[in-house]
Design a protein around this motif. Structure first.
Motif, PDB file in Angstrom:
ATOM      1  N   ASP A  18      31.126  44.460  48.579  1.00 65.46           N
ATOM      2  CA  ASP A  18      31.755  43.276  47.885  1.00 65.46           C
ATOM      3  C   ASP A  18      30.900  43.047  46.317  1.00 65.46           C
ATOM      4  OD1 ASP A  18      33.253  41.144  47.102  1.00 65.46           O
ATOM      5  OD2 ASP A  18      32.108  39.729  48.472  1.00 65.46           O
ATOM      6  N   GLU A  19      31.457  42.504  45.502  1.00 67.62           N
ATOM      7  CA  GLU A  19      30.802  42.198  44.056  1.00 67.62           C
ATOM      8  C   GLU A  19      31.326  40.834  43.369  1.00 67.62           C
ATOM      9  OE1 GLU A  19      32.180  45.093  40.769  1.00 67.62           O
ATOM     10  OE2 GLU A  19      32.903  46.142  42.663  1.00 67.62           O
ATOM     11  N   LEU A  20      30.571  40.330  42.445  1.00 72.43           N
ATOM     12  CA  LEU A  20      31.120  39.388  41.616  1.00 72.43           C
ATOM     13  C   LEU A  20      32.029  39.848  40.366  1.00 72.43           C
ATOM     14  CD1 LEU A  20      30.434  36.411  41.228  1.00 72.43           C
ATOM     15  CD2 LEU A  20      28.974  37.184  39.490  1.00 72.43           C
ATOM     16  N   CYS A  21      33.129  39.078  40.403  1.00 79.01           N
ATOM     17  CA  CYS A  21      34.284  39.647  39.675  1.00 79.01           C
ATOM     18  C   CYS A  21      34.562  38.630  38.591  1.00 79.01           C
ATOM     19  CB  CYS A  21      35.719  40.043  40.217  1.00 79.01           C
ATOM     20  SG  CYS A  21      35.295  41.358  41.574  1.00 79.01           S
ATOM     21  N   VAL A  22      35.020  38.591  37.452  1.00 78.25           N
ATOM     22  CA  VAL A  22      35.489  37.667  36.416  1.00 78.25           C
ATOM     23  C   VAL A  22      37.167  37.967  36.304  1.00 78.25           C
ATOM     24  CG1 VAL A  22      35.414  36.670  33.932  1.00 78.25           C
ATOM     25  CG2 VAL A  22      33.314  37.741  35.296  1.00 78.25           C
ATOM     26  N   LEU A  23      37.904  36.650  36.461  1.00 82.17           N
ATOM     27  CA  LEU A  23      39.195  36.951  36.279  1.00 82.17           C
ATOM     28  C   LEU A  23      39.617  35.791  35.184  1.00 82.17           C
ATOM     29  CD1 LEU A  23      40.365  36.023  39.740  1.00 82.17           C
ATOM     30  CD2 LEU A  23      40.373  38.214  38.874  1.00 82.17           C
ATOM     31  N   ALA A  24      40.719  36.241  34.544  1.00 86.93           N
ATOM     32  CA  ALA A  24      41.384  35.420  33.343  1.00 86.93           C
ATOM     33  C   ALA A  24      42.808  35.687  33.446  1.00 86.93           C
ATOM     34  CB  ALA A  24      40.604  36.236  31.927  1.00 86.93           C
ATOM     35  N   SER A  25      43.485  34.897  32.606  1.00 84.05           N
ATOM     36  CA  SER A  25      44.833  34.947  32.460  1.00 84.05           C
ATOM     37  C   SER A  25      45.095  36.021  31.522  1.00 84.05           C
ATOM     38  CB  SER A  25      45.331  33.747  31.643  1.00 84.05           C
ATOM     39  OG  SER A  25      46.754  34.088  31.397  1.00 84.05           O
ATOM     40  N   VAL A  26      46.136  37.073  31.939  1.00 94.10           N
ATOM     41  CA  VAL A  26      46.727  38.063  31.298  1.00 94.10           C
ATOM     42  C   VAL A  26      47.066  37.714  29.807  1.00 94.10           C
ATOM     43  CG1 VAL A  26      47.521  39.256  33.217  1.00 94.10           C
ATOM     44  CG2 VAL A  26      48.990  37.858  32.107  1.00 94.10           C
ATOM     45  N   SER A  27      47.154  36.297  29.493  1.00 91.80           N
ATOM     46  CA  SER A  27      47.463  35.974  28.187  1.00 91.80           C
ATOM     47  C   SER A  27      46.306  35.063  27.631  1.00 91.80           C
ATOM     48  CB  SER A  27      48.851  35.075  28.030  1.00 91.80           C
ATOM     49  OG  SER A  27      48.341  33.745  28.940  1.00 91.80           O
ATOM     50  N   ASN A  28      45.057  35.333  28.056  1.00 91.01           N
ATOM     51  CA  ASN A  28      43.917  35.045  27.494  1.00 91.01           C
ATOM     52  C   ASN A  28      43.719  35.611  26.102  1.00 91.01           C
ATOM     53  OD1 ASN A  28      40.969  34.599  26.885  1.00 91.01           O
ATOM     54  ND2 ASN A  28      40.703  33.839  29.002  1.00 91.01           N
ATOM     55  N   PRO A  29      43.669  34.495  25.131  1.00 93.06           N
ATOM     56  CA  PRO A  29      43.265  35.058  23.733  1.00 93.06           C
ATOM     57  C   PRO A  29      42.300  35.840  23.247  1.00 93.06           C
ATOM     58  CG  PRO A  29      43.353  32.718  23.782  1.00 93.06           C
ATOM     59  CD  PRO A  29      43.590  32.873  25.262  1.00 93.06           C
TER      60      PRO A  29
END
Length: 318
Positions: free
Chosen positions: A178-189
């Motif tokens: 397991d690991e730490l992940c960063v998520l963003a919207s696909v439309s993140n400018p």
């Protein structure tokens, strides 16, 4: 079976086991009597029979009531598991009479990519199987596993679990990194395809879980290790549903989550996982059985194989 166990089997009734559990959970004889719909003299007599069969004092009496000592607590734990196994046997027979071929009871966190995929694989292999999924915190689910309510638990090996006395009672069957992940919207400018460093994200608008969580602590540590003050979240939320909704409603947000959550959100669409270095390893996820020396039913082994299969399929590309 030794002589003492043989005497227990011949002498104890299920009502004795119910009394063991009731007295361990109820501080007074009156409360146990009311719970079992028996008189207090009947409770006292049965308790005497119990302690005679075990050849030991299981409960301490005082003016404040009655409480289990260490021996009574251990005996009550085992009695509770026996009663749960009997309840499950009844439920399994009822299910099989209605056409179900086997029943599996799984404990897991509310957000996991592996378990739903493994259940689908299991049902492909055993179309007549029924799965009952119980969601919750891993420590609580492990207790339910050991008490006989669950067949297996899929969850993180947390510091709380490691520091407990439960590890020797568990059989880890599958372990996943397991690991730490960063998520963003696909439309993140502000997101592009290049690989980022954690320090590059210090000014981002973050949605994070509370400080007492493993994910938040790992998040803070990686920034400190980079010589940067950890960002203060603009939104703090525990619910994975809330985090996913935030990302989709507000494209400027970033969220830090563990891998199982990341895979689940990306599969739902509208969300992407950012490439951020260095990698931050979290305690492994595992599939746990009870270490009881019993033969494993086929459905349990098939589920373990399904977890292995799907975890390989959904592992992140490095």
């Amino acid at each position: 079976m030794n002589t003492k166990t043989d005497r227990l089997v011949r002498t104890l009734r299920l009502r004795h086991l119910e009394l063991l559990v009731a007295l361990a959970e109820t501080p007074t004889m009156r409360g146990a009597a009311a719970r079992l719909h028996l008189s207090q003299p009947a409770i006292s007599k049965m308790l005497g029979e119990l302690e005679s069969c075990f050849g030991a004092r299981l409960f301490e009496r005082s003016h404040q009531g009655i409480h289990a000592n260490a021996l009574g607590t251990s005996a009550a734990f085992r009695a509770r598991a026996v009663l749960h196994e009997l309840a499950r046997a009844t439920a399994d027979v009822d299910a099989m009479q209605s056409g179900i071929t086997a029943v599996l009871r799984v404990g897991a966190p509310s957000v996991t990519a592996a378990v739903p995929a493994a259940i689908v694989k299991l049902r492909e292999r055993l179309p007549g199987a029924a799965v009952q999924l119980r969601e919750g915190r891993v420590h609580e689910l492990i207790h339910r596993l050991l008490e006989g309510e669950l067949d297996c638990v899929f969850g993180a090996i947390t510091p709380e679990l490691i520091s407990s006395d439960l590890i020797p009672l568990l059989e880890p069957v599958v372990l996943l990194k397991d690991e730490l992940c960063v998520l963003a919207s696909v439309s993140n400018p502000g997101v592009n395809a290049r690989r980022l460093q954690w320090a590059d994200l210090r000014a981002a608008q973050w949605g994070l879980p509370p400080k007492e969580t493993l994910v938040r602590q790992a998040f803070m540590t990686v920034f400190l290790n980079s010589g940067v003050t950890p960002p203060v979240p603009v939104i703090e939320a525990m619910s994975s549903v809330t985090i996913g909704t935030l990302l989709r409603k507000d494209p400027s947000m970033l969220c830090a989550v563990r891998l199982e959550h990341a895979l689940d959100e990306v599969a739902r669409g509208g969300v992407q996982r950012l490439k951020v270095g260095p990698q931050v390893v979290l305690p492994s996820f595992g599939l746990f059985f009870r270490r009881d020396g019993m033969a494993r039913p086929a459905i349990l082994m098939e589920f373990a194989n399904a977890i292995r299969t799907v975890s390989g399929a959904i592992a992140p590309k490095r």
